[in-house]
Design an enzyme around this catalytic site. Structure first.
Site, PDB file in Angstrom:
ATOM      1  N   GLN A   1       0.875  -1.166   0.000  1.00  0.00           N
ATOM      2  CA  GLN A   1       0.000   0.000   0.000  1.00  0.00           C
ATOM      3  C   GLN A   1       0.909   1.211   0.000  1.00  0.00           C
ATOM      4  OE1 GLN A   1      -3.234   0.146  -0.049  1.00  0.00           O
ATOM      5  NE2 GLN A   1      -3.947  -1.874   0.586  1.00  0.00           N
ATOM      6  N   SER A   2       0.443   2.222  -0.674  1.00  0.00           N
ATOM      7  CA  SER A   2       1.340   3.362  -0.820  1.00  0.00           C
ATOM      8  C   SER A   2       1.570   4.128   0.473  1.00  0.00           C
ATOM      9  CB  SER A   2       0.794   4.311  -1.865  1.00  0.00           C
ATOM     10  OG  SER A   2       1.357   4.010  -3.090  1.00  0.00           O
ATOM     11  N   THR A   3       0.496   4.587   1.072  1.00  0.00           N
ATOM     12  CA  THR A   3       0.672   5.468   2.221  1.00  0.00           C
ATOM     13  C   THR A   3      -0.026   4.888   3.423  1.00  0.00           C
ATOM     14  OG1 THR A   3      -1.315   6.674   1.719  1.00  0.00           O
ATOM     15  CG2 THR A   3       0.705   7.519   0.749  1.00  0.00           C
TER      16      THR A   3
END
Ligand SMILES: [Zn+2]
Length: 692
Positions: free
Chosen positions: A25-27
């Protein structure tokens, strides 16, 4: 995808190796909120099992959760995946929208290549790919490019939105101290009069002194504080008062918001190859700058003028046309002299002449850059003297006016400082009042709170007392500087300018500083004379011409008027006699020594002056040989006749050589001698001889 294709792609070799499920997941926000995506990623596990891997063979890599995919640096999970694929441990790599495994295109292509080499399959929700297969690789490459392009568009859209808002001046930006946002969202001056006055005082002082350092000195000497806004923490946004520092002055002067201009894009951040973020200042031409966007403390022209002043103050090595601050050394025009031939700024070189430092102005820039001859070197003494005289002539008529202006200036400055100091006291009083009211409002039974508030009140009272004491001390100091006695002294200083200027005790540095206050620059051109084109601060110009300056060897030369005198004396005198004559007249050689025959010989050979002997010959005098021949006698006879006074002779040099005036016919002395020849046993002068 058909079962056949899948069957063709997945073979026993793949199944013997491990399946890697890469979850990311990116952030952090995505990790917390977008759980659906995480579930989809874990669903891929089922897919791996469908393809033939057993559940023990599936390794889940999810250590990168909460990290952005834009670069693989610092993403331990991704690195591990690449390593394992490279070692041939992986049979398949599974991931959601697998092209985003590595959003950065370079990372992506590297992974693809490693997968192709180690014959590792790649699988996402769309299908199964074999990177060793040309078509599959092409497809994956396209997906990677698309993903990168998508990222680019998102960023461009965001950036574009920010920029267009900035262009309209609507982008909310942190405001510097002295400017606040009103409830309607408009930028206005801070309603706190103390803050306003402090800023105005800073700009005024800079305008007056032209130096950021001088501003700091003024504030600190007068005991003035400057406001600053707390940027973070629980007291964020609160104003504190602290002694002024140099960097704060510079930052204030550089901030266009004080000139009422909206500015965006003064700094740009970018990622280095190591994944670190660096910030660099952007040149002012590239900022988004909207003048007159809101009220300010100075006009935009003043703001730009301040920046120019700061620019000239910077010593700026190697930068041409910046004069730099006045330094030690006697050269009055240090940093102000400009070469009249090429337009470069001239530098100063000192040399010692008779124990004193004598400056030369020289243009060496071209000479350093291209190893050519120096453009021009002008001895400084004459130039400095001419400029001194010019300043004395220029300043005197203005003396009284200057004195009065200075006086008025000092008074307003004292007034400004007084207002500022009073506002410090006022603030302390308000704080005390607030503390008092808080203390009175509290229930006296609540001892704990009451004690704290009482302590606060006492603190505030002490602060007020200190502020008042400081105010009185400073006011007394400020008043003391403006007594009648001082006014008198200021008036006197202005009219005593010539005395001050000529006083040998006045340091060169001060003299130069005065010169800088009045003169912008001086262009020097050396032709048959030295031309000085002076530009005053106000834009007024004037031109001077001084005689061509002598350089050091020329200055050691015997002055021309002495040479002329020597030339005249040689007509009638030998070298020794000439030297004696000159010494009797009090003349000295170029080296300041008495004349000797040797010096005379040297001077006349250097300057091609004929010797005394040559002059006599030119006047028709005859040598001993010549006259002997003409008179038909032996040279020794001539010698005797001269001593006897029968012939008129002149000493030709200091070695007892004589030259003779040609004998005239009927010279009674010689006529008499004709009968004398027999007793002298010498042939008589021939009667038919030319001259006789
Ligand atoms: Zn030059």
């Amino acid at each position: 995808m058909s079962a056949l294709t899948i069957a063709q792609k997945v073979c026993t070799e793949h199944l013997a190796r491990t399946a890697y499920l890469y979850v990311r997941q990116s952030t952090l926000r995505q990790v917390q909120n977008n759980t659906e995506s995480t579930e989809r990623q874990y669903a891929l596990r089922q897919r791996a099992m469908q393809l033939g891997w057993s559940s023990e063979q599936i390794v889940v890599i999810d250590t990168d959760q909460g990290q952005s995919g834009a670069s693989s640096v610092d993403r331990e999970g991704f690195q591990r995946l690449v390593a394992d694929v490279g070692l041939g441990k992986a049979g398949i790599v599974l991931g959601l929208e697998v092209s985003r495994l590595a959003r950065n295109n370079a990372d992506w292509h590297r992974l693809l290549e490693i997968c192709a080499l180690s014959r590792t399959l790649i699988c996402d929700e769309d299908g199964l790919y074999d990177p060793a297969d040309f078509n599959d690789r092409l497809l994956l490459g396209l997906k990677g490019t698309m993903s990168e392009a998508e990222l680019h568009f998102i960023r461009a859209r965001l950036q574009g939105g920010i920029l267009s808002k900035a262009r309209r001046g609507e982008l909310p930006m942190p405001l510097p101290v002295g400017l606040v946002m009103d409830p309607a969202g408009k930028v206005v001056l801070d309603p706190d009069a103390g803050v306003q006055r402090a800023l105005a005082h800073l700009f005024d002082t800079f305008h007056r002194t032209g130096s950021a350092r001088a501003v700091v000195q003024t504030f600190n000497r007068d005991g003035l504080l400057f406001p600053a806004r707390i940027r973070c923490g629980e007291r964020k946004g609160e104003i504190i008062w602290a002694p002024l520092t140099h960097w704060r002055v510079l930052r204030t002067l550089h901030n266009p918001r004080y000139a009422g201009a909206f500015a965006y894009g003064q700094r740009r951040t970018r990622k280095t190859p190591e994944g670190k973020t660096t910030t660099r200042a952007v040149p002012r031409e590239e900022w988004t700058l909207i003048p007159d966007a809101h009220p300010g403390y100075l006009t935009f022209e003043q703001y730009e003028q301040n920046l120019r002043t700061l620019q000239t103050n910077a010593t700026a090595h190697g930068t041409d046309r910046t004069s730099g601050p006045a330094r030690e050394g006697t050269a009055l025009l240090q940093g102000l002299a400009i070469c009249g031939r090429c337009g470069h700024r001239m530098t100063v070189r000192y040399h010692t002449r008779k124990g004193a430092h004598v400056p030369d102005y020289q243009c060496v820039r071209e000479n350093i850059q291209t190893a050519r001859e120096k453009c021009q070197v002008i001895p400084g003494a004459g130039v400095d003297a001419a400029i001194s005289q010019l300043l004395l002539d220029t300043v005197t008529p203005l003396a009284l006016e200057v004195a009065l202006n200075v006086q008025a200036e000092l008074e307003t400055r004292a007034d400004d400082a007084d207002k500022l100091r009073r506002s410090h006291v006022e603030r302390a009083r308000q704080r005390t009042e607030l503390a008092r009211r808080r203390y009175l409002a509290v229930d006296p039974d609540n001892r704990l709170v009451a004690d704290t508030l009482e302590a606060d009140w006492n603190d505030a009272l002490r602060g007020l007392q200190a502020a008042q004491d400081e105010y009185e001390r400073q006011t007394a100091a400020a008043k003391a500087t403006l007594t009648e006695h001082h006014k008198q002294r200021i008036r006197q200083l202005a009219s005593d300018f010539p005395a001050l200027w000529n006083d040998p005790v006045t340091p060169s540095r001060e003299r130069k500083r005065i010169a800088r206050l009045l003169i912008e620059d001086v262009t020097l051109t050396n032709t048959d004379q030295v031309h000085l084109d002076v530009r005053f601060r106000g834009g007024q110009t004037t031109s001077l011409t001084i005689p061509k300056a002598l350089n050091s060897w020329q200055a050691r030369q015997t002055p021309t008027e002495i040479l002329a005198q020597l030339d005249r004396l040689l007509d009638d005198h030998t070298d020794r006699e000439t030297a004696e004559q000159l010494n009797r007249l009090g003349r000295r050689s170029g080296m300041r020594r008495p004349f000797t025959p040797a010096i005379i010989i040297k001077l006349r050979t250097t300057h091609n002056l004929p010797s005394h002997r040559e002059r006599l010959l030119a006047r028709g005098m005859l040598s001993q040989q010549e006259i002997a021949q003409r008179l038909g006698v032996h040279p020794n006879t001539i010698h005797a006749w001269r001593r006897a006074g029968f012939l008129t002779a002149h000493p030709a040099n200091d070695k007892n050589d004589y030259l003779y005036e040609p004998p005239t016919p009927n010279d009674p002395r010689l006529v008499k001698r004709r009968g004398w020849r027999h007793s002298d046993r010498e042939p008589a002068p021939p009667t038919q001889g030319g001259a006789i």
